[in-house]
Structure formats: C-alpha cells, structure tokens
Design an enzyme around this catalytic site. Structure first.
Site, mmCIF file in Angstrom:
data_model
loop_
_atom_site.group_PDB
_atom_site.id
_atom_site.type_symbol
_atom_site.label_atom_id
_atom_site.label_comp_id
_atom_site.label_asym_id
_atom_site.label_seq_id
_atom_site.Cartn_x
_atom_site.Cartn_y
_atom_site.Cartn_z
ATOM 1 N N GLU A 157 -8.783 7.769 0.257
ATOM 2 C CA GLU A 157 -9.257 6.989 1.411
ATOM 3 C C GLU A 157 -10.516 7.585 2.043
ATOM 4 O O GLU A 157 -10.522 7.962 3.223
ATOM 5 C CB GLU A 157 -8.150 6.837 2.450
ATOM 6 C CG GLU A 157 -6.994 6.006 1.956
ATOM 7 C CD GLU A 157 -5.999 5.626 3.044
ATOM 8 O OE1 GLU A 157 -5.936 6.326 4.073
ATOM 9 O OE2 GLU A 157 -5.274 4.639 2.858
ATOM 10 N N GLU A 312 -0.921 1.784 -2.502
ATOM 11 C CA GLU A 312 -0.021 2.252 -1.442
ATOM 12 C C GLU A 312 0.398 1.075 -0.572
ATOM 13 O O GLU A 312 -0.403 0.175 -0.300
ATOM 14 C CB GLU A 312 -0.718 3.243 -0.500
ATOM 15 C CG GLU A 312 -1.050 4.574 -1.063
ATOM 16 C CD GLU A 312 -1.657 5.493 0.021
ATOM 17 O OE1 GLU A 312 -1.410 5.267 1.221
ATOM 18 O OE2 GLU A 312 -2.383 6.421 -0.353
HETATM 19 C C1 GLA Z 1 -2.871 6.365 3.910
HETATM 20 C C2 GLA Z 1 -2.984 7.638 3.103
HETATM 21 C C3 GLA Z 1 -1.669 8.310 2.860
HETATM 22 C C4 GLA Z 1 -0.808 8.270 4.094
HETATM 23 C C5 GLA Z 1 -0.648 6.835 4.523
HETATM 24 C C6 GLA Z 1 0.256 6.671 5.717
HETATM 25 O O1 GLA Z 1 -2.752 5.259 3.147
HETATM 26 O O2 GLA Z 1 -3.641 7.450 1.874
HETATM 27 O O3 GLA Z 1 -1.946 9.649 2.501
HETATM 28 O O4 GLA Z 1 -1.391 9.019 5.094
HETATM 29 O O5 GLA Z 1 -1.913 6.347 4.889
HETATM 30 O O6 GLA Z 1 0.252 5.326 6.141
#
Ligand code: GLA
Length: 685
Positions: A157, A312
């Site tokens: 991210e 995710e």
């Molecule tokens: C993001 C991050 C993860 C985690 C999630 C929690 O997507 O990539 O590492 O922190 O948020 O929602």
C-alpha cells in the site's frame, strides 16, 4: 524519473485463489503447525508473506535470517499452499532509521518524523533504496526458484500512511530537478504556473519550495506538480525493487497492492509496471454497492479490463472504521462474489491470524483471538473456500464486455482538490460516483477508464467533472465522436490545461467545438438549494442542484432548460451532433433518477442496455454483471444487495447456476445477499 515499463509477465490464476496475509513472524513457532492445518480446513490456497518481515529477516545491516521463513514455507509447501511472497519493505526496522536518518520521512511542515509506524521512508533516500534493494535481492535469491512462488508482492500500500508524501530537503531538491525537466526553464515554469499572480515569479528553480502546510498555498500548478512528482517518486521505489526481481526471476509476475480510488497516487501511471493489478477492498459498511463496484471497475480498467486480484478484505471488522461493525452472516460471501463479478480472480483477506497486540488487534481475521475454527467467521470463510474450490476454473479470466465507460482522471482530481472554488464541499470522487451509479443501477456494463484507454472500444464515454483536459486529449475525444460515439461531459469539464491554466476563450476549452457550447458563467447553489430542468422532448421535469452553468450554444441543441431563477428557460442539457456521433453537455447536476434515465437513453441509441430481459434495469439493489473469457460462454452474475428477496427477469434461454447447479429459465429469485452465477445451459449439453 520512471523508466519505461518492461513487457508484462503473464499472470493467470489456475483456480480462484483463496487466502491472504499471513504474519507468522508475529507469532511463536508453536502455532505454525496449527496455522497450516487450519488453513487447509479453510480452503486456503495462497498465503501472502512476510509483508512486515524486514526486521525479522534482516536484523542488522548485512545480516539475514531466513531460517524461520524457510520453516514456514516448508509447512505451507507441504500443505499445497502457494506463495505470494512479499518484499517486506513497507516498514523499515529501527536499526535502519537509527543508522541512516536520511531514511526518515518529513511531514508536510518539513518536520522529520521519528522512527515508527509504516510507510515512513523517504522515497528519495539513497539508503532506503540501497537497503531495501539488499533485502529484495536476498529474498529473491533465496526463494526465487521455489515452485510454490506464484507472485511477488512489492512493499505494501504505497503512500498509505500520513503524510503520504515526504517534505524533506532531499525530496525538495529532487522535485526541483523534476520541475526543470518538466518545464524546461524557470521562465516556462512561471508561465505555466501563472506566477505573475501576486508577484510570485521565481528567478531560479532553487527558489521553489514544496507546498508545505505552512508554505506556498496559492499556486495550484505547484501543488499539482508536487503530487505528480511524488506519485512518480514512489513508483521509482517500486521499480527499484521490481528491477531486481525481474533480473533474478524474470518469469515470476509482480504486483503491489493498490487501494482503489486512492488520491495520492496516479495508479494509471503505475499500472503499466505491474504484471497484474491487485487491490485491497475495505468498503464502509454503508457504502452503496455501486461505490464498491466502481472501485473494482477502476482497478480492472488499469489493465484495460484484464482480471485483477482481490488481495485483501477483512473477513469481519475493520478496526479503523468509525465503528467495528461485524460483517453480517453471508455478507463476506456477497462482497467476495461482487469482486469476482467485477473482474477479480481471487478472494483474499487481511489477515490469517488476528494480531495479539498493537493497533490492529481488533481488526478482523480468519482465525480470531480465541483460535477456534468453530467460530462463525472461520466457518463462513471455510464454506466460501470450499465453494470457490468447487468452481475450479469456470469463472477465471473473464472480461466485462462493457461498451460504456466513465472516465476517471487523477489529475483532474488533484486540480479540483487544489482549487479554491467553485465550492468548498466539492470532492471529485463524490461527484463522479453518481454517473457510474446511474449506469450500474441500470444494469449497463460499464468500465472505468483513463485518458490512455483505447476509446475505440466504447460507444458511450461519460466524463464527469474532468476539469483538466489538454488539446491532445480533446482531439482524441473529438475523433471518437466523429466516428460515431456518444460523449457526455458535465459542468466544469475542460476548464484548465495540464498546468491548471484556464483555457483561452472559456470552458470547455478545446472541447468547445465537439460539444458545441461555451460556458458563460456558473452559479454554485448553496447546499440544499435546487433549481429544475424541463426536457424539451416530453416535458418531463427534474430537480438539479450543486452547480448550474449558463451556456452559449454554437451548434448544440438544447435538450432541457432551467425552470427557475433568472436563467429559467435557458439551456441546461445540450446535444451536439458532431460527425457521426453526439456530444452531450450537462451544465448542471441532475437528480439520480433523471440522470439514470438520461444515460439510459444515450446508451439505448447505441443498442446498449442491461443484459436482462428486454434490456430492463435490474430490480433495486440487484447487481448485474457479465464476464466472458476467451472462447467461453458469458457468465451472468446476479447479486442481491437488498435486504429483501428480489425477482429478476432473465434474458431468453435456460441458464444454470455454477454455485448450486439449479437451472433457471425466464426468471430467478434471489434471497437477500443471494448470488447466482449463470451460465447458458445449452453450452454445456
Ligand atoms: C491494509 C494493509 C494491511 C492492514 C489492513 C488493515 O490493507 O495492507 O497491512 O493494515 O489495511 O485494514
């Protein structure tokens, strides 16, 4: 800065990947066997790791400790679980920051942030680049030939934590170099940025400072260029890692997890450098289905409609949401199939085992603190895993056959956000969404594209609030309209050029000829205030709000006129026949039902409608999406987002649901959260 992209490595799932982030380095080894045993039970087929493992893998400069990861990977391998290996560079260890303070990021006041958190590296830091490259090289060398390695996951991210960008002196200097390249000379920069305003002309690039929070706030070109620079600087960090991976493992595809409509980074410029687009979907519990579908379509559009990976999502809580609302029974399944309906070939989660401490300990996970597989969330994830496995390859590789598109432009987003006026509550994303939602709710298959898309694929292109338009971009639109397409522009389209400099002769600048209108003036209505429009064709009336522009027409015909205020009777919606096509201008914001009806009419002229019986819109709350893989029959996804049962009139022909194998002919009933993936029945016989 960014080098040209190498040709992409092909990535194809051989099943709907099911799995997600696994952080064994945050747990004692004693639970690893149990982890893997339960992963099998939950139908996990891929694990992403070790996303935050830099410290555990590389506890000191030049020292690498892979043995623990070897043991984790051995276990996953034995269980038949594939690997999405992370380069682990998103959170640098304390020793890095202590030894090389240039790695630390500076906030928007220029203050260096102390060690901690994540995404806190300066993208211009040579030591960050060097040390992250060392780690990547070591990981790739160690695991690059592992047969379970299916995908590299670079960093995590990018830009995802405050302050998003770095305001340190090194970044400021790199920015000046970037400006020199972009603008050529300080004279050109002054012209492009209109620095004569308030006497702000620079004599030298050395005088240009980043737009600190307490610094220069009046030069919009500066703010926009700063965003461009930073989007590229972070992309360079990604490329710094990708280059090493491509050297050592040229056949292993590479991704980094994107975040949908993420303001700080222009993902369309990133996309050519990713082998496969992946993203993290964390909708708020009350986000309309159209909003999430829009983000999926935006991600799908980055690679011209190729399937993407849902990398995710939370199986239950999002601890950072205003309230940690549970996903209701069936909700996770529903949103997973929504992702697939819109182009995903995987269903993955953050994370496997719930964190025992720190900021994410209340974030949802597949295996919760109690560690019990008889828990509701674990059971739902396992049931979904089994169901996805039963689909085999049937859903993979399909593209959405969209002939309508909404244009989404990061640079217009940046320009509007930097702008003072036309109203303080203006948010580009918020204004774009209703146009996508109108098409989505009509069941019209719609892509979300950028300026670099192949316009020939689309017969209807809707460009809401695309305020920044260059002459070259306008020329491409003009050519597509002359060849027969319909183009829909809205109020505030094409006001400025790429430097946020107002177009000569008024808006919509280089699109004036195509649209056949020129804007005389705009009226931003106070919040809650409305005007109205009456359509010429049938006298239908609709409410309008937010912004009303007054137009001069030169070629366009009025389709609807304002009903109130001193501009009552003046054109509010126009159509300009241009070559073989039509260019429409919405000078004001139509209420949702009227907007949907208008866009349906524009689409109908091209034979574009919902894929349901008679091209009718789906019942309220039902999402309809089609995916078709090369050489395969189209799959019709129906998802009920409403709280009540819905009856859907199907297009002619028997269809079989891939999930239940039930056959439907004529109509189908969907329970709340119900999902159908319908395949033409005859094609199976
Ligand atoms: C993001 C991050 C993860 C985690 C999630 C929690 O997507 O990539 O590492 O922190 O948020 O929602």
């Amino acid at each position: 800065m960014s080098e040209s992209s190498p040709s992409r490595v092909r990535f194809r799932c051989d099943r709907v990947y099911h799995g997600g982030d696994y952080n064994p380095d945050q747990w004692p080894e004693a639970v690893w066997d149990e982890d893997v045993r339960l992963m099998r039970q939950a139908g996990v087929s891929i694990a992403t790791l070790p996303v935050f493992g830099w410290q555990a893998l590389n506890p000191a400069e030049g020292v690498f400790a892979f043995e623990w990861l070897d043991r984790v990977i051995e276990r996953l391998d034995a269980a038949g679980i594939d690997l999405c290996l992370a380069t682990a560079t998103a959170a640098q260890p304390a020793w890095v920051d202590q030894k090389y303070p240039d790695v630390l990021v500076a906030d928007e006041h220029g203050r260096v942030r102390p060690h901690g958190n994540r995404h806190t590296f300066c993208p211009s830091s040579p030591n960050y680049r060097r040390l992250s490259a060392d780690l990547v090289r070591a990981i790739a060398t160690r695991y690059g030939r592992h047969p379970r390695l299916k995908l590299w996951h670079i960093n995590n991210e990018y830009g995802g934590s405050w302050p998003n960008y770095c305001y340190c002196p090194r970044c400021a200097e790199a920015f000046r170099g970037w400006l020199r390249e972009r603008h050529g000379s300080i004279g050109e920069l002054n012209r492009h940025w209109n620095t004569a305003f308030w006497g702000h002309a620079y004599d030298d690039f050395a005088q240009v400072e980043p737009p600190y929070a307490h610094g220069e706030g009046s030069i919009m070109g500066l703010r926009i260029d700063w965003r461009r620079f930073h989007s590229e600087a972070l992309l360079d960090c990604y490329l710094n890692e990708a280059k090493i991976l491509r050297e050592i493992t040229p056949k292993v595809p590479i991704t980094t997890n994107l975040m949908g409509a993420f303001f700080p980074l222009d993902y369309r410029r990133w996309a050519p450098h990713l082998d496969v687009v992946s993203w993290d979907n964390y909708p708020m519990w009350d986000d309309p289905a159209a909003t999430t579908a829009f983000k999926h379509a935006l991600m799908r559009g980055l690679h011209d409609g190729e399937p993407f990976l849902l990398l995710e999502q939370s199986p239950s809580h999002q601890n950072w949401a205003p309230s940690c609302r549970l996903k209701r029974p069936g909700e996770l399944r529903q949103m997973s199939y929504q992702a697939m309906a819109q182009g995903a070939d995987s269903v993955m989660y953050f994370q496997w085992r719930q964190s025992r401490g720190c900021i994410e300990k209340y974030h949802g996970s597949i295996l919760e603190h109690h560690g019990r597989p008889d828990a509701r969330v674990f059971r739902e994830v396992s049931a979904l895993g089994a169901e996805l496995a039963s689909l085999g390859t049937a859903t993979l590789g399909g593209r959405v056959p969209a002939r309508a598109a909404v244009l989404f432009d990061w640079e217009s987003w940046w320009a509007l956000s930097a702008s003072s006026g036309p109203r303080r509550d203006l948010d580009y994303l918020t204004e774009v969404l209703p146009y996508y939602a109108a098409l989505f709710e009509s069941g019209i298959q719609t892509d979300v594209i950028g300026w670099d898309a192949d316009f020939d694929r689309y017969d209807v292109i809707v460009a809401p609030w695309t305020t920044m338009v260059t002459a070259a971009q306008a020329a491409r639109i003009g050519a597509r309209v002359r060849a027969g397409a319909s183009f829909v522009a809205t109020h505030f389209t094409s006001r400025v050029d790429e430097n946020d400099y107002m177009h000569e002769g008024g808006a919509p600048g280089p699109l004036r000829e195509v649209l056949g209108v020129t804007v005389e003036e705009y009226d931003a209505l106070p919040t809650g205030a409305t005007n109205g429009v009456r359509f010429e064709a049938d006298g239908a009336e609709a409410s309008v709000s937010f912004l009303c522009e007054r137009l001069w027409l030169h070629g366009a015909n009025p389709l609807a006129r304002y009903t109130a205020d001193f501009y009552a009777g003046e054109p509010a919606i126009t159509a300009n026949h241009h070559g073989l096509g039509d260019a429409y201008y919405l000078a004001t914001k139509l209420e949702p039902a009227a907007l949907a009806a208008f866009l349906r009419r524009v689409c109908a002229a091209h034979g574009i409608a919902s894929p349901l019986a008679d091209g009718a819109p789906p019942p309220e709350g039902v999402e309809v999406s089609v995916r078709r893989a090369d050489g395969a029959a189209p799959l019709l996804y129906l998802i009920n987002h409403a709280a009540a049962e819905r009856q859907v009139a199907l297009p002619a022909g028997a269809r079989r649901d891939l999930l239940t194998h039930s056959v439907f002919d004529g109509s189908a009933t969907l329970a709340p959260r119900g999902v159908l993936i319908l395949q033409p029945f005859a094609s199976q016989s």
